[in-house]
Design a protein around this motif. Structure first.
Motif, PDB file in Angstrom:
ATOM      1  N   VAL A  29      17.470   3.213   8.011  1.00 42.60           N
ATOM      2  CA  VAL A  29      16.539   3.077   7.175  1.00 42.60           C
ATOM      3  C   VAL A  29      15.288   2.511   7.705  1.00 42.60           C
ATOM      4  CG1 VAL A  29      15.899   1.968   4.817  1.00 42.60           C
ATOM      5  CG2 VAL A  29      18.239   2.630   5.290  1.00 42.60           C
ATOM      6  N   VAL A  30      14.302   3.244   7.413  1.00 45.20           N
ATOM      7  CA  VAL A  30      12.821   2.543   7.932  1.00 45.20           C
ATOM      8  C   VAL A  30      11.912   2.437   6.759  1.00 45.20           C
ATOM      9  CG1 VAL A  30      10.689   3.266   9.207  1.00 45.20           C
ATOM     10  CG2 VAL A  30      12.891   4.093  10.208  1.00 45.20           C
ATOM     11  N   THR A  31      11.456   1.162   6.478  1.00 46.18           N
ATOM     12  CA  THR A  31      10.858   0.817   5.419  1.00 46.18           C
ATOM     13  C   THR A  31       9.424   0.443   5.609  1.00 46.18           C
ATOM     14  OG1 THR A  31      12.980  -0.386   4.648  1.00 46.18           O
ATOM     15  CG2 THR A  31      10.922  -0.911   3.444  1.00 46.18           C
ATOM     16  N   VAL A  32       8.516   1.264   4.770  1.00 45.70           N
ATOM     17  CA  VAL A  32       7.008   0.866   5.184  1.00 45.70           C
ATOM     18  C   VAL A  32       6.426   0.372   3.722  1.00 45.70           C
ATOM     19  CG1 VAL A  32       4.812   1.919   5.344  1.00 45.70           C
ATOM     20  CG2 VAL A  32       7.154   2.989   6.626  1.00 45.70           C
ATOM     21  N   THR A  33       5.764  -0.606   3.796  1.00 47.71           N
ATOM     22  CA  THR A  33       5.299  -1.393   2.660  1.00 47.71           C
ATOM     23  C   THR A  33       3.681  -0.847   2.560  1.00 47.71           C
ATOM     24  OG1 THR A  33       6.799  -3.145   2.690  1.00 47.71           O
ATOM     25  CG2 THR A  33       4.679  -3.438   1.403  1.00 47.71           C
ATOM     26  N   CYS A  34       3.404  -0.312   1.566  1.00 42.42           N
ATOM     27  CA  CYS A  34       1.864   0.351   1.515  1.00 42.42           C
ATOM     28  C   CYS A  34       1.200  -0.592   0.240  1.00 42.42           C
ATOM     29  CB  CYS A  34       1.690   1.661   1.183  1.00 42.42           C
ATOM     30  SG  CYS A  34       2.612   2.906   2.230  1.00 42.42           S
ATOM     31  N   PRO A  35       0.306  -1.525   0.562  1.00 42.94           N
ATOM     32  CA  PRO A  35      -0.261  -2.299  -0.266  1.00 42.94           C
ATOM     33  C   PRO A  35      -1.342  -1.309  -1.025  1.00 42.94           C
ATOM     34  CG  PRO A  35      -1.293  -2.777   1.996  1.00 42.94           C
ATOM     35  CD  PRO A  35      -0.109  -1.817   2.049  1.00 42.94           C
ATOM     36  N   GLN A  36      -1.564  -1.914  -2.110  1.00 37.67           N
ATOM     37  CA  GLN A  36      -2.732  -0.870  -3.129  1.00 37.67           C
ATOM     38  C   GLN A  36      -3.988  -1.117  -2.818  1.00 37.67           C
ATOM     39  OE1 GLN A  36      -3.411   1.393  -5.152  1.00 37.67           O
ATOM     40  NE2 GLN A  36      -1.663   0.521  -6.442  1.00 37.67           N
ATOM     41  N   ASP A  37      -4.730  -0.138  -2.669  1.00 35.36           N
ATOM     42  CA  ASP A  37      -6.153  -0.069  -2.349  1.00 35.36           C
ATOM     43  C   ASP A  37      -6.997  -0.903  -3.295  1.00 35.36           C
ATOM     44  OD1 ASP A  37      -6.058   1.941  -3.955  1.00 35.36           O
ATOM     45  OD2 ASP A  37      -6.619   3.383  -2.380  1.00 35.36           O
TER      46      ASP A  37
END
Length: 126
Positions: A29-37
């Motif tokens: 599993v590769v997890t990427v966290t994308c913060p809100q712009d």
């Protein structure tokens, strides 16, 4: 890694961003966290594209590190790998860390129980 599934989870109902998990065929599993712009334009539909862009940028940076002459990968970035019990397959240490974590979260780690009281009413004609 052969991706067999993608999971998108909202952080704080999407206000903080989204977490995208790429699930591989062999359980990786590769997890990427994308913060809100600032504009708040990130949503479930474009979070996967942003996560792919982030992964591409990370892989590009990794390629630059690999091309650095006469330097090991970790020290090229000024980082030292941090050993942990999971990578060392040290089950005893992992169990100790789990116990410590459970103790630190006590009583929140206990299951929730519901108690109620009731009074038997009996026959209402008396």
């Amino acid at each position: 890694m052969q991706v067999v599934g993608i999971q998108v989870s909202a952080e704080r109902a999407g206000k903080a961003g989204f977490t995208v998990e790429f699930v591989g065929a062999e359980g990786e599993v590769v997890t990427v966290t994308c913060p809100q712009d600032a504009e708040g334009s990130l949503n479930r539909l474009n979070a996967v594209a942003r996560a792919k862009d982030s992964l591409s940028a990370a892989l590009g940076a990794d390629e630059k590190l690999l091309d650095a002459p006469d330097q090991p990968r970790a020290s090229a970035a000024g980082l030292r790998p941090i050993p942990n019990a999971r990578t060392a397959h040290d089950h005893k240490t992992m169990e100790e860390q789990l116990d410590e974590g459970l103790e630190d979260t006590f009583p929140a780690s206990d299951p929730v129980s519901i108690a109620s009281s009731a009074i038997a009413k009996g026959n209402s004609r008396r």
